[in-house]
Design a protein around this motif. Structure first.
Motif, PDB file in Angstrom:
ATOM      1  N   GLY A  19      22.404 -45.832 -28.283  1.00  0.00           N
ATOM      2  CA  GLY A  19      21.404 -46.735 -28.818  1.00  0.00           C
ATOM      3  C   GLY A  19      20.031 -46.572 -28.220  1.00  0.00           C
ATOM      4  O   GLY A  19      19.278 -47.542 -28.113  1.00  0.00           O
ATOM      5  N   CYS A  20      19.691 -45.364 -27.825  1.00  0.00           N
ATOM      6  CA  CYS A  20      18.359 -45.052 -27.288  1.00  0.00           C
ATOM      7  C   CYS A  20      18.078 -43.594 -27.591  1.00  0.00           C
ATOM      8  O   CYS A  20      18.960 -42.742 -27.400  1.00  0.00           O
ATOM      9  N   THR A  36      17.218 -53.496 -26.738  1.00  0.00           N
ATOM     10  CA  THR A  36      17.944 -53.277 -27.989  1.00  0.00           C
ATOM     11  C   THR A  36      19.150 -54.205 -28.083  1.00  0.00           C
ATOM     12  O   THR A  36      19.370 -54.872 -29.098  1.00  0.00           O
ATOM     13  N   LEU A  37      19.935 -54.266 -27.024  1.00  0.00           N
ATOM     14  CA  LEU A  37      21.171 -55.051 -27.045  1.00  0.00           C
ATOM     15  C   LEU A  37      20.914 -56.549 -27.188  1.00  0.00           C
ATOM     16  O   LEU A  37      21.765 -57.285 -27.698  1.00  0.00           O
ATOM     17  N   SER A  38      19.749 -57.007 -26.749  1.00  0.00           N
ATOM     18  CA  SER A  38      19.448 -58.442 -26.811  1.00  0.00           C
ATOM     19  C   SER A  38      18.674 -58.834 -28.066  1.00  0.00           C
ATOM     20  O   SER A  38      18.370 -60.013 -28.267  1.00  0.00           O
ATOM     21  N   SER A  39      18.374 -57.865 -28.937  1.00  0.00           N
ATOM     22  CA  SER A  39      17.546 -58.147 -30.105  1.00  0.00           C
ATOM     23  C   SER A  39      18.346 -58.826 -31.214  1.00  0.00           C
ATOM     24  O   SER A  39      19.557 -58.655 -31.348  1.00  0.00           O
ATOM     25  N   ALA A  40      17.629 -59.577 -32.043  1.00  0.00           N
ATOM     26  CA  ALA A  40      18.260 -60.275 -33.167  1.00  0.00           C
ATOM     27  C   ALA A  40      18.807 -59.285 -34.188  1.00  0.00           C
ATOM     28  O   ALA A  40      19.888 -59.489 -34.749  1.00  0.00           O
ATOM     29  N   LEU A  41      18.093 -58.184 -34.430  1.00  0.00           N
ATOM     30  CA  LEU A  41      18.535 -57.191 -35.402  1.00  0.00           C
ATOM     31  C   LEU A  41      19.839 -56.538 -34.967  1.00  0.00           C
ATOM     32  O   LEU A  41      20.740 -56.309 -35.779  1.00  0.00           O
ATOM     33  N   PHE A  42      19.965 -56.253 -33.677  1.00  0.00           N
ATOM     34  CA  PHE A  42      21.205 -55.655 -33.170  1.00  0.00           C
ATOM     35  C   PHE A  42      22.384 -56.594 -33.404  1.00  0.00           C
ATOM     36  O   PHE A  42      23.448 -56.179 -33.875  1.00  0.00           O
ATOM     37  N   THR A  60      14.439 -49.768 -29.346  1.00  0.00           N
ATOM     38  CA  THR A  60      13.930 -51.052 -28.874  1.00  0.00           C
ATOM     39  C   THR A  60      12.726 -51.509 -29.689  1.00  0.00           C
ATOM     40  O   THR A  60      12.625 -52.680 -30.072  1.00  0.00           O
ATOM     41  N   ALA A  61      11.799 -50.590 -29.967  1.00  0.00           N
ATOM     42  CA  ALA A  61      10.625 -50.946 -30.767  1.00  0.00           C
ATOM     43  C   ALA A  61      11.032 -51.319 -32.186  1.00  0.00           C
ATOM     44  O   ALA A  61      10.475 -52.252 -32.777  1.00  0.00           O
ATOM     45  N   THR A  62      12.009 -50.602 -32.735  1.00  0.00           N
ATOM     46  CA  THR A  62      12.478 -50.914 -34.086  1.00  0.00           C
ATOM     47  C   THR A  62      13.076 -52.310 -34.146  1.00  0.00           C
ATOM     48  O   THR A  62      12.698 -53.133 -34.980  1.00  0.00           O
TER      49      THR A  62
END
Length: 260
Positions: free
Chosen positions: A182-183, A119-125, A75-77
């Motif tokens: 993913g964690c 993580t799942l909602s991030s732009a990078l993902f 998530t931080a990444t």
């Protein structure tokens, strides 16, 4: 400079799964690990809060002289790594779900991803997913409650088993043959997951890849510790979960409380 430590941080004890991989690959390196259990899981925080906490953790590690920072947190990444790289003048290694290898290897053209909401909602993902898995069925699931149970030392509880059954059933029903974790907390659940999933399902996490990337980055920046003595390792946590963290690390490793 080469004897200075590798700094790692995560929203709790889960990143110790990454630390173990780095330790196995680079036994002579000194390490300093921050477990921000007080704010775990980052996956439920706002992006602004995730960035704020990531900057705070990185600043602490840099102030302690760390020569490289490993964000042992998906998530931080996915939410903060670009900002951290722009702000700090040390190499920064991140971690994100191993979608690419799963997408390349799947035979059923269906993969499962168990991760946090952040993580799942991030732009990078979404960028990674669109790049490598646009033609593949992806069954995403937010692992709500899993991190909290791990932080509480309840990995083998009935509650954990029921949650894992709930989260993996739609994936199994969709005929996945790969499950991406993913964690960084979730590798500790692999023994349970193996019991619940069909034998055809392979589980992928990013730990070894991160360790290899860390080693390569140290080598390319001439930062490898060439002293042939086993490195020293410091572990800090900002809650009273010292015993839980120590049990995950094994070998009676000392975990100290630190107010950060």
């Amino acid at each position: 400079m080469n004897t200075k430590p590798i700094g790692l941080f995560d929203s709790g004890v889960g990143g110790t799964s990454i630390w173990k991989e780095i330790r196995a690959l680079l036994p002579f390196e000194n390490t300093l690990y921050l477990a921000d259990s007080k704010n775990a899981p980052y996956g439920t925080q706002s992006q602004e809060k995730i960035i704020e906490l990531s900057i705070k953790n990185t600043q602490y590690l840099v102030n302690k002289g760390c020569k490289i920072i490993v964000i042992a947190c998906n998530t931080a990444t996915t939410n903060a790594i670009d900002i951290l790289r722009a702000q700090f003048n040390v190499p920064i290694i991140g971690i994100e779900p191993a979608i690419k290898p799963a997408a390349l290897k799947t035979q059923t053209k269906a993969i499962g991803i168990l991760a946090t909401k952040g993580t799942l909602s991030s732009a990078l993902f979404h960028k990674t997913t669109n790049l490598y898995a646009s033609d593949i069925s992806i069954v995403e699931r937010v692992g709500e409650g899993l991190v909290s149970l791990i932080e509480e030392g309840k990995m083998n509880s009935l509650e954990m088993t029921e949650l894992l059954k709930l989260y993996t059933k739609p994936m199994v029903d969709s005929n996945i043959d790969y499950l991406v974790l993913g964690c960084t907390h979730y590798p500790y659940l692999i023994p349970q997951l193996l019991k619940l999933l069909p034998k055809k399902v392979s589980i992928i996490d990013s730990g070894l890849a991160v360790a290899r990337h860390t080693k390569a980055t140290l080598e390319s920046n001439n930062l490898i510790n060439n002293e042939n003595t086993i490195g020293k390792n410091l572990f800090y946590i900002n809650t009273n979960n010292t015993q839980t963290m120590s049990s995950l690390l094994g070998k009676n490793r000392k975990v100290e409380y630190l107010d950060f």
